[in-house]
Design a protein around this motif. Structure first.
Motif, short mmCIF file in Angstrom:
data_model
loop_
_atom_site.label_atom_id
_atom_site.label_comp_id
_atom_site.label_asym_id
_atom_site.label_seq_id
_atom_site.Cartn_x
_atom_site.Cartn_y
_atom_site.Cartn_z
N ARG A 1 14.49 -18.81 -5.38
CA ARG A 1 13.66 -19.71 -4.55
C ARG A 1 14.52 -20.51 -3.57
O ARG A 1 14.14 -20.74 -2.43
CB ARG A 1 12.86 -20.67 -5.45
CG ARG A 1 11.89 -21.54 -4.66
CD ARG A 1 11.02 -22.38 -5.58
NE ARG A 1 11.73 -23.53 -6.11
CZ ARG A 1 11.44 -24.80 -5.79
NH1 ARG A 1 10.45 -25.06 -4.98
NH2 ARG A 1 12.12 -25.79 -6.33
N THR B 1 9.21 -14.27 2.60
CA THR B 1 9.73 -14.41 1.24
C THR B 1 10.63 -13.22 0.88
O THR B 1 11.73 -13.40 0.34
CB THR B 1 8.56 -14.51 0.24
OG1 THR B 1 7.67 -15.52 0.68
CG2 THR B 1 9.04 -14.86 -1.16
N ARG C 1 5.13 -22.24 -1.33
CA ARG C 1 6.58 -22.51 -1.32
C ARG C 1 6.88 -23.90 -1.88
O ARG C 1 7.89 -24.10 -2.55
CB ARG C 1 7.08 -22.41 0.13
CG ARG C 1 8.52 -22.74 0.35
CD ARG C 1 9.39 -21.54 0.27
NE ARG C 1 10.78 -21.81 0.56
CZ ARG C 1 11.78 -21.43 -0.22
NH1 ARG C 1 11.57 -20.74 -1.31
NH2 ARG C 1 13.03 -21.71 0.10
N GLY D 1 6.65 -24.01 5.38
CA GLY D 1 6.77 -24.26 3.94
C GLY D 1 6.84 -25.75 3.64
O GLY D 1 6.47 -26.20 2.55
#
Ligand code: HEM
Length: 204
Positions: free
Chosen positions: A107, A190, A8, A179
């Motif tokens: 993301r 995720t 991450r 993360g």
């Protein structure tokens, strides 16, 4: 990358994040000591008023560099808004409803992008520039008043929004904090929180 884990953050992103967080906490503690008479005792922890002021200024320099370094990690991505990001903002990521479905996010989700752009970049710039005005500008009443006004306004935004950031990235969303400590998150996390990013990474 292990079969079950997704990278991450990079070591550099984690290091810079914790420099930012620790410098922010020191700035808050010393700043509150200057601002409120009843909290002046905070400055004794930092060795008295004079030393607390020096610590506040030089920690401000560290904070400045740390904010600048975040630009490389998050600015480009935060400025790219997709239609799913708009949908995310319109239903506030589904946080206020039990039935809302979270639109697929990259993301960074849209809330993180807004937090980054408005709080870290915009208010960060205001608190940094005004801090240097108070420190270095000619000490005329006008400059000082403007500097203090802007510094305090940005400070109010930081102290009200950072606790929300901490809550959302820890207790509210289990699995997120690792993360920023170990650098990895699970595949399930995720897919649940950043399904568009999961697709880009080829996670099914
Ligand atoms: C000490 C308390 C803090 C904790 C526990 C914390 C925790 C976290 C975590 C777990 C993430 C990763 C989120 C994810 O992967 O989705 C993150 C990201 C981030 N944090 Fe913090 N944080 C703290 C303080 C701060 C402060 C004080 C700032 C800025 C002034 C900050 C700025 C950021 C930024 C810019 C990111 C990346 C982009 C974003 O999530 O918007 N953090 N934080």
């Amino acid at each position: 990358m292990s079969e079950y884990l997704v990278q991450r953050t990079t070591t550099w992103e984690r290091f810079n994040h914790w420099v930012l967080a620790v410098s922010f906490i020191i700035l808050c503690l010393t700043g509150l000591g200057f601002l409120f008479h009843s909290l002046n005792w905070l400055n004794t922890i930092f060795g008295g008023n004079h030393l607390a002021k020096e610590i506040h200024r030089w920690t401000g320099v560290v904070f400045t560099f740390s904010v600048l370094f975040t630009l490389g990690s998050y600015l480009g991505e935060s400025l790219r808004f997709s239609k799913e990001d708009t949908q995310w903002l319109l239903n506030l990521g589904g946080y206020l409803s039990k039935t809302a479905v979270e639109p697929p996010q990259g993301r960074l989700n849209a809330g993180q992008k807004v937090y980054y752009l408005v709080v870290v970049v915009l208010c960060g710039a205001v608190i940094i520039i005004s801090g240097f005005i108070i420190w270095l500008a000619p000490s005329t009443a006008g400059w000082l008043r403007l500097g203090h006004l802007l510094h305090n306004l940005a400070f109010v935004v930081f102290v009200t929004t950072v606790p929300l950031h901490i809550y959302l990235s820890t207790a509210a969303n289990p699995g997120t904090f690792r993360g920023m400590t170990r650098g990895t998150v699970t595949k399930t996390w995720t897919k649940r929180h950043h399904s568009k990013w999961a697709k880009e990474l080829g996670i099914d």
